[in-house]
Design an enzyme around this catalytic site. Structure first.
Site, PDB file in Angstrom:
ATOM      1  N   GLU A 107       0.838  -1.210   0.000  1.00 48.37           N
ATOM      2  CA  GLU A 107       0.000   0.000   0.000  1.00 48.37           C
ATOM      3  C   GLU A 107       0.873   1.260   0.000  1.00 48.37           C
ATOM      4  O   GLU A 107       0.529   2.253  -0.653  1.00 48.37           O
ATOM      5  CB  GLU A 107      -0.867  -0.076   1.261  1.00 48.37           C
TER       6      GLU A 107
ATOM      7  N   HIS B 292       9.243  -1.003   3.945  1.00 46.06           N
ATOM      8  CA  HIS B 292       8.957  -1.167   5.369  1.00 46.06           C
ATOM      9  C   HIS B 292       8.851  -2.644   5.703  1.00 46.06           C
ATOM     10  O   HIS B 292       8.490  -3.471   4.870  1.00 46.06           O
ATOM     11  CB  HIS B 292       7.664  -0.454   5.770  1.00 46.06           C
TER      12      HIS B 292
END
Ligand code: AMP
Length: 118
Positions: free
Chosen positions: A99, A104
């Protein structure tokens, strides 16, 4: 694909939107996921502008690579996930439904997961 400076994690790093910090150093910033999917759900991001784990692996300096992965381990310990165990997830690209296009790592813990996360 070029890095998009308007992504939400870039804004968090610039202090433009708030986050609940767990840990930070020269290489990494860790904060609680806004929509936790486990009792422990922390995101760890590098300070540098990398889109995905592959982008990070290809372009980051040895110092950034070592600093980031050391921070991931440190955060897992800080949040109390080391003893009972935890999962690391890094979504990358469309098939993963990534997203936010800033690399990350999700640290998920505090519960027992199923055999596969698919
Ligand atoms: P991914 O699908 O791997 O890109 O996951 C992005 C994660 O970022 C999701 O788990 C979201 O809940 C989380 N997220 C999105 N916006 C924020 C925010 N402002 N603060 C904390 N976590 C966020």
């Amino acid at each position: 694909m070029a890095y998009d400076d308007t992504n939400v994690f870039a804004k968090i790093l610039r202090g433009e939107i708030p986050a609940k910090p767990v840990y930070e150093d020269d290489f990494a910033f860790a904060f609680n996921d806004i929509r936790p999917q486990a009792p422990i759900h922390v995101l760890v991001i590098p300070r540098g502008k990398y889109i995905s784990v592959a982008d990070f692996g290809a372009k980051a300096s040895p110092e950034e690579l070592a600093g980031f992965w050391r921070a991931v381990s440190h955060v897992a310990e800080l949040v109390g996930a080391l003893g009972e165990g935890f999962r690391l997830i890094s979504n990358s690209g469309p098939n993963s439904l990534q997203e936010v296009p800033h690399f990350h790592v999700h640290i998920l813990g505090g519960k027992r997961f199923g055999a596969l996360l698919v």
